[in-house]
Design a protein around this motif. Structure first.
Motif, PDB file in Angstrom:
ATOM      1  N   LEU A 161      -1.576  -4.137  -6.719  1.00  0.00           N
ATOM      2  CA  LEU A 161      -0.282  -3.749  -6.152  1.00  0.00           C
ATOM      3  C   LEU A 161      -0.040  -2.250  -6.268  1.00  0.00           C
ATOM      4  O   LEU A 161      -0.524  -1.607  -7.193  1.00  0.00           O
ATOM      5  N   PRO A 162       0.743  -1.704  -5.340  1.00  0.00           N
ATOM      6  CA  PRO A 162       1.111  -0.290  -5.471  1.00  0.00           C
ATOM      7  C   PRO A 162       1.986  -0.084  -6.699  1.00  0.00           C
ATOM      8  O   PRO A 162       2.639  -1.003  -7.180  1.00  0.00           O
ATOM      9  N   ALA A 163       1.993   1.136  -7.197  1.00  0.00           N
ATOM     10  CA  ALA A 163       2.743   1.455  -8.417  1.00  0.00           C
ATOM     11  C   ALA A 163       4.232   1.141  -8.283  1.00  0.00           C
ATOM     12  O   ALA A 163       4.886   0.796  -9.264  1.00  0.00           O
ATOM     13  N   ASN A 164       4.762   1.219  -7.074  1.00  0.00           N
ATOM     14  CA  ASN A 164       6.205   0.983  -6.887  1.00  0.00           C
ATOM     15  C   ASN A 164       6.522  -0.453  -6.476  1.00  0.00           C
ATOM     16  O   ASN A 164       7.600  -0.713  -5.938  1.00  0.00           O
ATOM     17  N   ALA A 165       5.625  -1.379  -6.762  1.00  0.00           N
ATOM     18  CA  ALA A 165       5.864  -2.779  -6.393  1.00  0.00           C
ATOM     19  C   ALA A 165       7.122  -3.315  -7.077  1.00  0.00           C
ATOM     20  O   ALA A 165       7.423  -2.959  -8.227  1.00  0.00           O
TER      21      ALA A 165
END
Length: 170
Positions: free
Chosen positions: A88-92
């Motif tokens: 997942l992206p860091a800002n999930a």
């Protein structure tokens, strides 16, 4: 797996189907479309690629070996969180992160090992022109597992293809 999917589709559908394949399921869906072109009306491929095409000693790269080791050695929740961070992206959204971690924590070494081997040995790139169904390839601009660079062979090899890139998703 593709042959099992073909038999299932033939049992439940009275005609061609719209087939969606995500991640490893994309490999299965592509193979179904190649083996039984009349069975697939439309094909949607999400976060996938045509396989790594590795063989022999190279058929198990370090990333998958590390993942299998972690799965065997770490407690399920710890392994799940590591996989979620890698996928997942860091800002999930935290709720999405928790759900992905929960699902990944349930992984079993035998299943992961077989899936890793299948993905690494698969090599569909040379056969992509056999896919006759209109196809949609979906990528996420923050996808670290199957980024656009891995999907590009699909865009170049499938004759009737469209691409949708989802911003802010991985």
């Amino acid at each position: 797996l593709a042959r099992v999917a073909i038999e299932f589709i033939k049992r439940i559908a009275s005609g061609p189907v719209n087939l969606v394949g995500h991640s490893m399921g994309g490999l299965v869906a592509m193979r179904v479309a190649m083996l039984e072109p009349g069975l697939v009306q439309r094909l949607v491929l999400s976060c996938t690629h045509p396989g790594h095409g590795l063989s022999g000693a190279a058929a198990s790269d370090q990333r998958y070996q590390r993942r299998l080791r972690e799965l065997q050695e770490l407690p399920g929740p710890v392994y799940g969180e590591r996989r979620a961070r890698g996928m997942l992206p860091a800002n999930a959204d935290p709720a999405v992160f928790r759900e992905v971690a929960r699902i990944a924590a349930q992984s079993r070494p035998e299943g992961m090992g077989r899936a890793a081997l299948a993905i690494q040995r698969a090599s569909l790139q040379a056969e992509l022109s056999r896919i006759l169904a209109p196809s949609l390839v979906i990528t996420g601009d923050q996808d670290r597992v199957a980024p656009l660079s891995k999907a590009e062979p699909l865009l170049n090899g499938i004759a009737d293809v469209r691409h949708v890139a989802l911003d802010g998703l991985g």
